[in-house]
Enzyme design. Structure first.
Site, PDB file in Angstrom:
ATOM      1  N   ASP A   2      -2.235  -2.024  10.535  1.00  0.00           N
ATOM      2  CA  ASP A   2      -2.456  -1.598   9.154  1.00  0.00           C
ATOM      3  C   ASP A   2      -2.890  -3.254   8.665  1.00  0.00           C
ATOM      4  OD1 ASP A   2      -0.988   0.787   9.182  1.00  0.00           O
ATOM      5  OD2 ASP A   2       0.729  -0.084   8.038  1.00  0.00           O
ATOM      6  N   LYS A  57       1.030  -1.282   0.169  1.00  0.00           N
ATOM      7  CA  LYS A  57      -0.225  -0.129   0.071  1.00  0.00           C
ATOM      8  C   LYS A  57       0.946   1.221   0.025  1.00  0.00           C
ATOM      9  CE  LYS A  57       0.909   1.266   4.463  1.00  0.00           C
ATOM     10  NZ  LYS A  57       1.701   2.511   4.973  1.00  0.00           N
TER      11      LYS A  57
HETATM   12  O1  C5P Z   1       0.289  -1.514  15.154  1.00  0.00           O
HETATM   13  P1  C5P Z   1       1.769  -1.583  14.766  1.00  0.00           P
HETATM   14  O2  C5P Z   1       2.559  -3.022  15.094  1.00  0.00           O
HETATM   15  O3  C5P Z   1       2.152  -1.413  13.190  1.00  0.00           O
HETATM   16  O4  C5P Z   1       2.589  -0.530  15.508  1.00  0.00           O
HETATM   17  C1  C5P Z   1       3.989  -0.425  15.768  1.00  0.00           C
HETATM   18  C2  C5P Z   1       4.318   0.624  16.812  1.00  0.00           C
HETATM   19  O5  C5P Z   1       3.882   1.982  16.148  1.00  0.00           O
HETATM   20  C3  C5P Z   1       3.117   0.650  17.793  1.00  0.00           C
HETATM   21  O6  C5P Z   1       3.518  -0.160  18.990  1.00  0.00           O
HETATM   22  C4  C5P Z   1       3.077   2.128  18.424  1.00  0.00           C
HETATM   23  O7  C5P Z   1       4.164   2.378  19.182  1.00  0.00           O
HETATM   24  C5  C5P Z   1       3.308   2.893  17.088  1.00  0.00           C
HETATM   25  N1  C5P Z   1       1.867   3.228  16.487  1.00  0.00           N
HETATM   26  C6  C5P Z   1       1.119   4.218  17.150  1.00  0.00           C
HETATM   27  N2  C5P Z   1      -0.209   4.648  16.687  1.00  0.00           N
HETATM   28  C7  C5P Z   1      -0.685   3.735  15.536  1.00  0.00           C
HETATM   29  C8  C5P Z   1       0.142   2.883  14.798  1.00  0.00           C
HETATM   30  C9  C5P Z   1       1.202   2.555  15.576  1.00  0.00           C
HETATM   31  O8  C5P Z   1       1.699   4.908  17.864  1.00  0.00           O
HETATM   32  N3  C5P Z   1      -1.814   4.286  15.132  1.00  0.00           N
END
Ligand code: C5P
Length: 287
Positions: free
Chosen positions: A133, A9
């Site tokens: 995501d 994406k």
């Molecule tokens: O959900 P994902 O594993 O992609 O997120 C990795 C890190 O990025 C999370 O632990 C968080 O610290 C940060 N994050 C965030 N807000 C989001 C997505 C991710 O703070 N909406």
């Protein structure tokens, strides 16, 4: 055996809003699925195992395909296993959602391979535990994404009159520190662009200049890696109507109007490809 393509994406604009009580941030972004694919194979197996074409493959337990399979196995109580083989093309840690795409493809594939009766709503609730995501990739259609990544509003785009040039200079941008560097508070607020304007007038160039469309991670990454800002400017000087970073970086992308005969795009592609092997011409997947 099931063989599926797992696409990347891009984000056309990314606003990071306030920090939430759960430690995540509320977002606002237009996510577009694009024609850059990994290839995943799923074979019945006693256990859950994952193999890939990547040399420095992380321990299997950290792989998002593995985590997705385990999560679905636990949720449904099935004792079926699977071998998943991933032929990796999408650059990793690049803001293109490759790992999240693989997790969503795994959930959809195993629903079929294991013959599981599970609603989209339940799959989405598993998806969000795997990564913010991942829910988007279950729908895999142009979407305005809000909340921490789990509020999905389908964006009914009939056409996207641009070719997309992706330039990935191989800089790995850790997502967690990118969010931290923004220093958002719980009461932070910001204006968000009204993407319906783009639907109505069809020109992304006009729309993006009206709203000064940006990716909030750009200033952070540009300060650390000035080459990214140079790529952004270079994309524009090659004739891109718009250029921006995707996700938390570091892939830069340029939109080249389908109206010109593709010469601008080709010369930009050749220029960047000689410098950065991970340079791709892709298109938006509309359905
Ligand atoms: O959900 P994902 O594993 O992609 O997120 C990795 C890190 O990025 C999370 O632990 C968080 O610290 C940060 N994050 C965030 N807000 C989001 C997505 C991710 O703070 N909406």
């Amino acid at each position: 055996m099931l063989e599926l393509r797992s696409n990347a994406k891009i984000n056309l604009g990314l606003k990071v809003l306030n920090k939430r009580k759960d430690g995540y941030h509320n977002l606002h972004s237009l996510f577009l699925p694009i024609t850059l694919f990994d290839r995943l194979e799923f074979r019945h197996n006693d256990e859950i195992t994952v193999t890939t074409t990547i040399d420095d493959f992380v321990p299997q337990e950290l792989n998002l395909c593995f985590k997705a399979a385990i999560a679905l196995q636990r949720f449904t109580g099935t004792n079926q296993g699977v071998n998943i083989h991933c032929e990796k093309v999408i650059p990793m840690g690049a803001g293109l959602g490759g790992g999240s795409a693989n997790a969503a493809t795994t959930l959809s594939a195993l629903k079929a391979l294991w013959n599981i009766d599970i609603s989209m709503e339940k799959l989405l609730s598993i998806a969000v535990t795997l990564g913010s995501d991942v829910p988007f990739f279950l729908h895999n259609t142009p979407t305005i994404v809000g909340g921490k990544g789990d509020e999905l509003t389908v964006f009914p785009m009939k056409e996207f009159p641009y070719s997309i040039l992706l330039v990935n200079p191989g800089i790995h941008s850790p997502t967690v520190s990118a969010f931290k560097s923004l220093g958002r508070t719980e009461d932070f607020s910001a204006d968000i662009p009204d993407y319906n304007d783009f639907l109505h007038n069809g020109s992304f160039e006009l729309f993006s200049s009206k709203y000064s469309l940006e990716n909030d991670f750009e200033p952070i990454l540009f300060a650390e890696f000035p080459i990214l800002e140079e790529i952004k400017k270079k994309l524009r000087s090659f004739g891109a109507d718009f250029s921006i970073m995707s996700g938390s970086g570091s892939t830069m992308l340029g939109l080249f109007s389908s109206k010109n005969d593709g010469e601008l795009l080709q010369s930009a592609y050749q220029y960047f490809r000689d410098i950065y092997p991970s340079t791709y011409i892709v298109h938006c997947i509309l359905t």
